[in-house]
Design a protein around this motif. Structure first.
Motif, PDB file in Angstrom:
ATOM      1  N   ARG A 194       0.926  -1.233  -0.137  1.00 55.11           N
ATOM      2  CA  ARG A 194       0.101  -0.037   0.066  1.00 55.11           C
ATOM      3  C   ARG A 194       0.787   1.389   0.177  1.00 55.11           C
ATOM      4  O   ARG A 194       0.639   2.230  -0.854  1.00 55.11           O
ATOM      5  N   ALA A 195       1.999   1.180   0.701  1.00 52.33           N
ATOM      6  CA  ALA A 195       2.868   2.382   1.000  1.00 52.33           C
ATOM      7  C   ALA A 195       3.565   2.615  -0.650  1.00 52.33           C
ATOM      8  O   ALA A 195       3.560   3.951  -0.955  1.00 52.33           O
ATOM      9  N   ALA A 196       3.774   1.648  -1.363  1.00 51.38           N
ATOM     10  CA  ALA A 196       4.428   1.650  -2.611  1.00 51.38           C
ATOM     11  C   ALA A 196       3.321   2.147  -3.593  1.00 51.38           C
ATOM     12  O   ALA A 196       3.541   2.962  -4.466  1.00 51.38           O
ATOM     13  N   GLN A 197       2.109   1.763  -3.479  1.00 50.77           N
ATOM     14  CA  GLN A 197       1.002   2.431  -4.142  1.00 50.77           C
ATOM     15  C   GLN A 197       0.735   3.771  -4.028  1.00 50.77           C
ATOM     16  O   GLN A 197       0.390   4.349  -4.888  1.00 50.77           O
ATOM     17  N   LEU A 198       0.666   4.056  -2.729  1.00 47.65           N
ATOM     18  CA  LEU A 198       0.595   5.491  -2.488  1.00 47.65           C
ATOM     19  C   LEU A 198       1.742   6.330  -3.046  1.00 47.65           C
ATOM     20  O   LEU A 198       1.289   7.450  -3.738  1.00 47.65           O
ATOM     21  N   ASP A 199       2.998   5.922  -2.921  1.00 43.15           N
ATOM     22  CA  ASP A 199       3.964   6.604  -3.456  1.00 43.15           C
ATOM     23  C   ASP A 199       3.813   6.723  -4.985  1.00 43.15           C
ATOM     24  O   ASP A 199       4.030   7.766  -5.782  1.00 43.15           O
ATOM     25  N   GLU A 200       3.284   5.801  -5.629  1.00 44.34           N
ATOM     26  CA  GLU A 200       2.965   5.748  -7.132  1.00 44.34           C
ATOM     27  C   GLU A 200       2.134   6.609  -7.392  1.00 44.34           C
ATOM     28  O   GLU A 200       2.337   7.419  -8.447  1.00 44.34           O
ATOM     29  N   LEU A 201       0.890   6.987  -6.871  1.00 43.66           N
ATOM     30  CA  LEU A 201      -0.169   7.849  -6.888  1.00 43.66           C
ATOM     31  C   LEU A 201       0.593   9.111  -6.747  1.00 43.66           C
ATOM     32  O   LEU A 201       0.083  10.024  -7.494  1.00 43.66           O
ATOM     33  N   ILE A 202       1.277   9.628  -5.680  1.00 42.61           N
ATOM     34  CA  ILE A 202       1.869  10.690  -5.360  1.00 42.61           C
ATOM     35  C   ILE A 202       2.578  11.065  -6.844  1.00 42.61           C
ATOM     36  O   ILE A 202       2.654  12.224  -7.305  1.00 42.61           O
ATOM     37  N   ARG A 203       3.548  10.132  -7.182  1.00 41.04           N
ATOM     38  CA  ARG A 203       4.214  10.628  -8.397  1.00 41.04           C
ATOM     39  C   ARG A 203       3.237  10.973  -9.611  1.00 41.04           C
ATOM     40  O   ARG A 203       3.603  12.021 -10.213  1.00 41.04           O
ATOM     41  N   GLU A 204       2.375  10.098  -9.856  1.00 38.74           N
ATOM     42  CA  GLU A 204       1.299  10.168 -10.817  1.00 38.74           C
ATOM     43  C   GLU A 204       0.855  11.558 -10.774  1.00 38.74           C
ATOM     44  O   GLU A 204       0.452  12.472 -11.761  1.00 38.74           O
ATOM     45  N   LEU A 205       0.140  11.852  -9.594  1.00 34.95           N
ATOM     46  CA  LEU A 205      -0.496  13.202  -9.314  1.00 34.95           C
ATOM     47  C   LEU A 205       0.426  14.395  -9.611  1.00 34.95           C
ATOM     48  O   LEU A 205      -0.245  15.313 -10.068  1.00 34.95           O
ATOM     49  N   SER A 206       1.632  14.214  -9.034  1.00 30.45           N
ATOM     50  CA  SER A 206       2.351  15.290  -9.386  1.00 30.45           C
ATOM     51  C   SER A 206       2.701  15.635 -10.727  1.00 30.45           C
ATOM     52  O   SER A 206       2.846  16.841 -11.264  1.00 30.45           O
ATOM     53  N   ALA A 207       3.042  14.642 -11.219  1.00 30.13           N
ATOM     54  CA  ALA A 207       3.082  14.760 -12.939  1.00 30.13           C
ATOM     55  C   ALA A 207       1.960  15.525 -13.787  1.00 30.13           C
ATOM     56  O   ALA A 207       2.059  16.241 -14.631  1.00 30.13           O
ATOM     57  N   HIS A 239      -5.845   7.718 -12.780  1.00 28.15           N
ATOM     58  CA  HIS A 239      -6.843   6.938 -12.580  1.00 28.15           C
ATOM     59  C   HIS A 239      -6.476   5.471 -11.928  1.00 28.15           C
ATOM     60  O   HIS A 239      -6.865   5.090 -10.945  1.00 28.15           O
ATOM     61  N   GLU A 240      -5.477   4.863 -12.772  1.00 22.39           N
ATOM     62  CA  GLU A 240      -5.109   3.603 -12.500  1.00 22.39           C
ATOM     63  C   GLU A 240      -4.463   3.440 -11.118  1.00 22.39           C
ATOM     64  O   GLU A 240      -4.676   2.291 -10.238  1.00 22.39           O
ATOM     65  N   ALA A 241      -3.743   4.594 -10.702  1.00 26.92           N
ATOM     66  CA  ALA A 241      -2.829   4.382  -9.319  1.00 26.92           C
ATOM     67  C   ALA A 241      -3.918   4.652  -8.363  1.00 26.92           C
ATOM     68  O   ALA A 241      -3.603   3.942  -7.242  1.00 26.92           O
ATOM     69  N   ALA A 242      -4.862   5.315  -8.546  1.00 25.44           N
ATOM     70  CA  ALA A 242      -6.042   5.524  -7.577  1.00 25.44           C
ATOM     71  C   ALA A 242      -6.898   4.417  -7.421  1.00 25.44           C
ATOM     72  O   ALA A 242      -7.133   3.940  -6.071  1.00 25.44           O
TER      73      ALA A 242
END
Length: 110
Positions: free
Chosen positions: A4-17, A97-100
């Motif tokens: 879940r932490a890795a998935q949250l990090d991925e969402l943060i990266r994608e949201l930032s982009a 969307h996919e990361a969320a």
């Protein structure tokens, strides 16, 4: 919860982009929503993760996708032309969307 932490990090990266892309359009009203979601996601990294918070974040991010008048209808045009640098918008928003969606837990019944 490491996954879940890795998935949250991925969402943060994608949201930032995505937020960086949307900043190219000064008239884009959707950026405020995604920046808010980014701040919510970043705040979650400071605390132990719980699924309810992740589900709420996921729901907040995904709430603007789909339906008439949604983010899916946003077209980054100015003066009849695509705003420079926005060619990757569809791909970037799809990754958000996919990361969320990945943060959500769907209960499986036996």
């Amino acid at each position: 919860m490491d996954d879940r932490a890795a998935q949250l990090d991925e969402l943060i990266r994608e949201l930032s982009a995505l937020c960086d892309l949307l900043a190219r359009d000064s008239a884009c009203e959707w950026r405020r929503h995604f920046v808010s979601c980014l701040h919510q996601a970043e705040a979650l990294t400071d605390n132990p993760l719980d699924q309810q918070s992740l589900n709420l974040l996921s729901g907040s991010v995904m709430s603007v996708f789909g339906g008439m008048g949604s983010f899916n209808d946003y077209v980054p045009f100015k003066h009849g032309r695509l705003i420079a640098g926005m060619e990757a918008l569809d791909e970037a928003s799809g990754r958000v969307h996919e990361a969320a969606l990945a943060l959500r837990v769907i209960a499986v019944r036996d």
